[in-house]
Design a protein around this motif. Sequence first.
Motif, PDB file in Angstrom:
ATOM      1  N   THR A 144       0.651  -1.486  -0.074  1.00 12.57           N
ATOM      2  CA  THR A 144       0.057  -0.301   0.131  1.00 12.57           C
ATOM      3  C   THR A 144       0.455   1.442  -0.319  1.00 12.57           C
ATOM      4  N   ALA A 145       0.371   2.417  -0.741  1.00 11.24           N
ATOM      5  CA  ALA A 145       0.923   3.343  -1.083  1.00 11.24           C
ATOM      6  C   ALA A 145       0.361   4.438  -0.637  1.00 11.24           C
ATOM      7  N   ALA A 146       1.076   5.379   0.418  1.00  9.57           N
ATOM      8  CA  ALA A 146      -0.158   6.600  -0.550  1.00  9.57           C
ATOM      9  C   ALA A 146       1.087   7.495  -1.666  1.00  9.57           C
ATOM     10  N   ASN A 165       5.927   0.971 -10.772  1.00  3.62           N
ATOM     11  CA  ASN A 165       7.618   0.695 -10.147  1.00  3.62           C
ATOM     12  C   ASN A 165       7.180   0.211  -8.862  1.00  3.62           C
ATOM     13  N   LEU A 166       6.434   0.578  -7.436  1.00  2.00           N
ATOM     14  CA  LEU A 166       6.067  -0.518  -6.461  1.00  2.00           C
ATOM     15  C   LEU A 166       5.161  -1.101  -6.693  1.00  2.00           C
ATOM     16  N   GLY A 167       4.149  -1.636  -7.367  1.00  2.00           N
ATOM     17  CA  GLY A 167       4.374  -2.898  -7.442  1.00  2.00           C
ATOM     18  C   GLY A 167       2.648  -3.132  -6.733  1.00  2.00           C
ATOM     19  N   CYS A 168       2.438  -2.227  -6.415  1.00  2.00           N
ATOM     20  CA  CYS A 168       1.437  -2.176  -4.658  1.00  2.00           C
ATOM     21  C   CYS A 168      -0.025  -2.403  -5.310  1.00  2.00           C
ATOM     22  N   ARG A 169      -0.584  -2.840  -4.617  1.00  2.00           N
ATOM     23  CA  ARG A 169      -2.109  -3.386  -4.371  1.00  2.00           C
ATOM     24  C   ARG A 169      -2.825  -2.228  -4.248  1.00  2.00           C
ATOM     25  N   THR A 170      -2.593  -1.571  -3.274  1.00  2.00           N
ATOM     26  CA  THR A 170      -3.584  -0.561  -2.560  1.00  2.00           C
ATOM     27  C   THR A 170      -3.524   0.923  -2.883  1.00  2.00           C
ATOM     28  N   VAL A 171      -3.843   2.200  -3.242  1.00  2.00           N
ATOM     29  CA  VAL A 171      -3.050   3.732  -3.389  1.00  2.00           C
ATOM     30  C   VAL A 171      -3.838   4.375  -2.366  1.00  2.00           C
ATOM     31  N   ILE A 172      -3.328   5.502  -1.904  1.00  2.00           N
ATOM     32  CA  ILE A 172      -4.465   6.486  -1.007  1.00  2.00           C
ATOM     33  C   ILE A 172      -3.658   7.734  -1.731  1.00  2.00           C
ATOM     34  N   PRO A 173      -4.375   8.255  -2.659  1.00  2.00           N
ATOM     35  CA  PRO A 173      -3.700   9.682  -3.085  1.00  2.00           C
ATOM     36  C   PRO A 173      -3.547  10.662  -2.290  1.00  2.00           C
TER      37      PRO A 173
END
Length: 209
Positions: A144-146, A165-173
């Motif tokens: 998960t990434a902001a 690039n991060l390969g994250c599954r969840t994003v918080i703008p």
Amino acid sequence: MKVTKYPQSCLLIEHNDKRLLIDPGSLVPQRYKADDILPIDGILITHEHVDHADPEFIKTLVNGQSMPIVGNQSTANTLGELITLIMKDGDELDIAGFSVRAFELPHCKLVNGSSGPQNTGFIIDKTFFHPGDGVEVSNLNVDTAAVPIAGPDISPHDVYQFIKNLGCRTVIPIHYDYFPGDPHFIATIMDGNSSLKVIVLENGESAEV
């Protein structure tokens, strides 16, 4: 963990009855009082810009309590004794009950094209990444990434590539209260990636991640 968004890039992370605040900048006290956010057990600051680190508001939040206030060397040079702990790239420490790893990445270019200050992202409990004002990263994968979506030179392409690039599954703008951006637009630029979850939080709103 529970994540609550406040203006610009300020996030409150909660887990196991511990509360860690990231980047309490100058846009936060324009809409919130310290009591709206307290209690907290520690503060992380990604870089020295006032929209991420408002010294007077931080003093109000701390109010004489003993707690870790973490920043990089450049932030400590600017904020002085307000920073109680300096973390370098790659450092991993227990901060207020959370595992915190420092991950340095470039600040986005400023409006005049110059480089920004030293910018240190933080990986919380090995799963959640707050990158400050950085969108260039390699050799990092997180769940998960902001993600800052607006800024002096942050483009939709930058956001797209950063998430890939991060390969994250969840994003918080984050980071669209000063330089305006549409957080709902992020979901539309990810090629219809059904495995990516974009959580758009209004200020003061929370989500479990």
